[in-house]
Write a protein that holds these residues in place. Sequence first.
Motif, PDB file in Angstrom:
ATOM      1  N   PRO A   1      25.484  75.818  88.680  1.00 63.54           N
ATOM      2  CA  PRO A   1      26.788  77.062  88.610  1.00 63.54           C
ATOM      3  C   PRO A   1      26.915  77.390  89.249  1.00 63.54           C
ATOM      4  O   PRO A   1      26.723  77.337  90.904  1.00 63.54           O
ATOM      5  N   ASP A   2      28.215  77.539  89.554  1.00 61.17           N
ATOM      6  CA  ASP A   2      29.378  77.519  90.224  1.00 61.17           C
ATOM      7  C   ASP A   2      30.554  78.179  90.113  1.00 61.17           C
ATOM      8  O   ASP A   2      31.648  78.622  89.953  1.00 61.17           O
ATOM      9  N   SER A   3      30.090  79.484  89.126  1.00 61.80           N
ATOM     10  CA  SER A   3      30.647  80.433  88.785  1.00 61.80           C
ATOM     11  C   SER A   3      31.634  81.615  89.617  1.00 61.80           C
ATOM     12  O   SER A   3      31.622  82.826  88.882  1.00 61.80           O
ATOM     13  N   ALA A   4      30.769  81.758  91.230  1.00 56.56           N
ATOM     14  CA  ALA A   4      31.326  83.243  91.487  1.00 56.56           C
ATOM     15  C   ALA A   4      32.881  83.316  91.224  1.00 56.56           C
ATOM     16  O   ALA A   4      33.118  84.975  91.563  1.00 56.56           O
ATOM     17  N   ILE A   5      33.551  82.637  91.519  1.00 56.15           N
ATOM     18  CA  ILE A   5      34.640  82.601  91.222  1.00 56.15           C
ATOM     19  C   ILE A   5      35.353  82.347  90.196  1.00 56.15           C
ATOM     20  O   ILE A   5      36.594  83.832  89.480  1.00 56.15           O
ATOM     21  N   ILE A   6      35.018  81.554  89.627  1.00 55.97           N
ATOM     22  CA  ILE A   6      35.377  81.498  88.661  1.00 55.97           C
ATOM     23  C   ILE A   6      34.593  81.207  86.957  1.00 55.97           C
ATOM     24  O   ILE A   6      33.321  80.105  87.246  1.00 55.97           O
ATOM     25  N   PRO A   7      34.245  82.482  86.469  1.00 60.73           N
ATOM     26  CA  PRO A   7      32.374  81.736  85.034  1.00 60.73           C
ATOM     27  C   PRO A   7      33.028  80.938  83.981  1.00 60.73           C
ATOM     28  O   PRO A   7      34.418  80.209  83.991  1.00 60.73           O
ATOM     29  N   GLY A   8      31.919  79.976  84.187  1.00 60.88           N
ATOM     30  CA  GLY A   8      31.789  78.491  83.378  1.00 60.88           C
ATOM     31  C   GLY A   8      31.832  77.508  84.371  1.00 60.88           C
ATOM     32  O   GLY A   8      31.970  76.764  83.887  1.00 60.88           O
ATOM     33  N   ARG A   9      31.796  77.407  85.961  1.00 56.64           N
ATOM     34  CA  ARG A   9      31.882  76.229  86.058  1.00 56.64           C
ATOM     35  C   ARG A   9      30.977  76.078  87.484  1.00 56.64           C
ATOM     36  O   ARG A   9      29.967  76.857  87.240  1.00 56.64           O
ATOM     37  N   TRP A  10      30.615  74.972  86.902  1.00 58.60           N
ATOM     38  CA  TRP A  10      29.384  74.054  87.243  1.00 58.60           C
ATOM     39  C   TRP A  10      29.582  72.835  87.992  1.00 58.60           C
ATOM     40  O   TRP A  10      31.028  71.920  88.436  1.00 58.60           O
ATOM     41  N   LYS A  11      28.914  72.860  89.011  1.00 57.99           N
ATOM     42  CA  LYS A  11      29.054  71.857  90.559  1.00 57.99           C
ATOM     43  C   LYS A  11      28.527  70.848  89.910  1.00 57.99           C
ATOM     44  O   LYS A  11      26.977  70.839  89.806  1.00 57.99           O
ATOM     45  N   LEU A  12      28.421  69.289  90.147  1.00 57.68           N
ATOM     46  CA  LEU A  12      28.122  68.309  89.225  1.00 57.68           C
ATOM     47  C   LEU A  12      28.347  67.123  90.796  1.00 57.68           C
ATOM     48  O   LEU A  12      28.919  67.249  91.570  1.00 57.68           O
ATOM     49  N   THR A  13      27.071  66.913  91.212  1.00 55.91           N
ATOM     50  CA  THR A  13      26.634  65.434  92.301  1.00 55.91           C
ATOM     51  C   THR A  13      25.661  64.509  91.348  1.00 55.91           C
ATOM     52  O   THR A  13      24.878  64.698  91.002  1.00 55.91           O
ATOM     53  N   VAL A  14      26.426  63.562  91.788  1.00 58.23           N
ATOM     54  CA  VAL A  14      25.769  62.517  91.356  1.00 58.23           C
ATOM     55  C   VAL A  14      25.045  61.746  92.447  1.00 58.23           C
ATOM     56  O   VAL A  14      25.559  61.453  93.569  1.00 58.23           O
ATOM     57  N   THR A  15      24.272  61.100  92.813  1.00 58.91           N
ATOM     58  CA  THR A  15      23.542  60.193  92.845  1.00 58.91           C
ATOM     59  C   THR A  15      22.874  59.263  92.435  1.00 58.91           C
ATOM     60  O   THR A  15      22.437  59.335  91.010  1.00 58.91           O
ATOM     61  N   ASP A  16      22.450  57.800  93.570  1.00 61.48           N
ATOM     62  CA  ASP A  16      22.060  56.607  92.699  1.00 61.48           C
ATOM     63  C   ASP A  16      20.427  56.728  92.953  1.00 61.48           C
ATOM     64  O   ASP A  16      20.434  58.005  93.642  1.00 61.48           O
ATOM     65  N   GLU A  17      20.109  55.230  92.791  1.00 61.32           N
ATOM     66  CA  GLU A  17      18.218  55.448  93.063  1.00 61.32           C
ATOM     67  C   GLU A  17      17.747  55.384  94.131  1.00 61.32           C
ATOM     68  O   GLU A  17      16.862  55.434  94.473  1.00 61.32           O
ATOM     69  N   ASN A  18      18.722  55.281  95.368  1.00 66.60           N
ATOM     70  CA  ASN A  18      18.516  55.195  96.932  1.00 66.60           C
ATOM     71  C   ASN A  18      18.761  57.085  97.572  1.00 66.60           C
ATOM     72  O   ASN A  18      18.038  57.413  98.682  1.00 66.60           O
ATOM     73  N   ASN A  19      19.254  57.553  95.986  1.00 66.04           N
ATOM     74  CA  ASN A  19      19.463  59.285  96.478  1.00 66.04           C
ATOM     75  C   ASN A  19      19.915  59.250  97.209  1.00 66.04           C
ATOM     76  O   ASN A  19      20.322  59.807  98.156  1.00 66.04           O
ATOM     77  N   LEU A  20      21.494  58.087  97.674  1.00 69.10           N
ATOM     78  CA  LEU A  20      22.697  58.713  98.054  1.00 69.10           C
ATOM     79  C   LEU A  20      23.720  58.876  96.875  1.00 69.10           C
ATOM     80  O   LEU A  20      23.442  58.751  96.313  1.00 69.10           O
ATOM     81  N   PRO A  21      24.267  60.133  97.909  1.00 70.52           N
ATOM     82  CA  PRO A  21      25.563  60.870  97.001  1.00 70.52           C
ATOM     83  C   PRO A  21      26.080  59.726  96.484  1.00 70.52           C
ATOM     84  O   PRO A  21      26.769  59.024  97.517  1.00 70.52           O
ATOM     85  N   VAL A  22      26.970  59.483  95.552  1.00 72.53           N
ATOM     86  CA  VAL A  22      27.755  58.994  94.369  1.00 72.53           C
ATOM     87  C   VAL A  22      29.167  59.472  94.519  1.00 72.53           C
ATOM     88  O   VAL A  22      30.535  59.335  94.658  1.00 72.53           O
ATOM     89  N   GLN A  23      29.320  60.653  94.084  1.00 72.32           N
ATOM     90  CA  GLN A  23      30.053  61.512  93.560  1.00 72.32           C
ATOM     91  C   GLN A  23      29.940  62.947  92.917  1.00 72.32           C
ATOM     92  O   GLN A  23      28.811  63.248  92.454  1.00 72.32           O
ATOM     93  N   GLN A  24      30.663  63.727  93.462  1.00 72.66           N
ATOM     94  CA  GLN A  24      30.637  65.277  93.140  1.00 72.66           C
ATOM     95  C   GLN A  24      32.065  65.109  91.881  1.00 72.66           C
ATOM     96  O   GLN A  24      32.674  65.011  92.367  1.00 72.66           O
TER      97      GLN A  24
END
Length: 397
Positions: A195-218
Amino acid sequence: MLESIYIGMSGLTAYSKGLQTISNNVANLNTAGFKTSAPRFADLYYGQQFARSQPGAGNTMQFGSGVEYGYSSLNFMQGDLHSSSGPLDLAIQGEGFLALLDGDATRYARTGQFSVGDDGFIADKATGLRLAALTSSGGLGPISLEGKQISAPQATTVVHFSDNLSSGSTSFSIPNVDVYDANGGKHTLTITFAPDSAIIPGRWKLTVTDENNLPVQQGTLQFNGGIPEPGRDKLDLTLSSVDAPPLTVTLDFSNGVTNFSAGSTSSLRVSDKDGYATGTLSSMNVDDNGQLILQYSNGQTDTLRTIALARFSNPQQLLQMGNGLFDASHAIPPIYRASSGAGVGQLIAGATEASNVDLSTEFGQLILIQRGFQASSQVLSAANEMIMQLFQMRGQG
């Protein structure tokens, strides 16, 4: 009197051939697809001698010359259908015939057990003859699996999600989201929601990682009134691969995803996605229309041409060849149709047709032939005794 001996001998010869037919029927009691033959006898031509004319009668006398084995009539009655474990074991419920290619000639069979040969063609296990399918022009052609052993991969372009991401959750993740690049390489992703709703209600932060637990996209996902906000309901991510072009995948939350409160429990999940890996041929089967269906290890399916069934206007013109095959070189050319077509019956996969030998019928025929043979031998014995008596009378004279 000698004529009587020859007539008796014709009976012995004819009934011996009839016994051969009955014996062959009984011997093939358990031969798949075998069709019985019924012996048919015919009287021989008549000789004529002139006789004295009598009022109201002809002036000739006719004398029979015995009997001959005329022909054997094929019985195409349906045999019992037995289930088998082979997916390419085929039988026909009805009157049709399978067409098998023997070089430039075509043979016909009621049932067969087929497999894929080393050359990629589907052929009968017993004879090696190739199973025929209908061509686009209505003719016959062999069925080949050339180029069909592998199902080419397809790159993933979109992953759709559904169900509820609870507004009361402090974190949530969806692991093991498999996507595939253009060469069929698999990338296993984990998508984490915070959840990332401290500033804007209903907002969520997405983090995508691969099979090696390396970040792909946010990225961010925005909800308004518990439903995704248009324009903020998708996330595009790009994956790199050593042996394939970069893969761009869209995570789509626009349809069926909600953000209502359900405590700390979320049910958000992957509803469907496209793309798949390279597949190998895993199984084959034949559908009700006689079409060969190929199934691959990646869950994909493909179809080949439709198996041909032949319909003869007069099946009695067919000649048995052995191994359950029939020759139609002296018959009126058949009509070829797909399964369930008029006059060809229904093709049944995973089954074979048993012999149509009926032992009670065969033993009844056997008794009649045996009696005929015995009667003919009695004629020979009687004629022989009469000739011996004639010789004795001439000797006494």
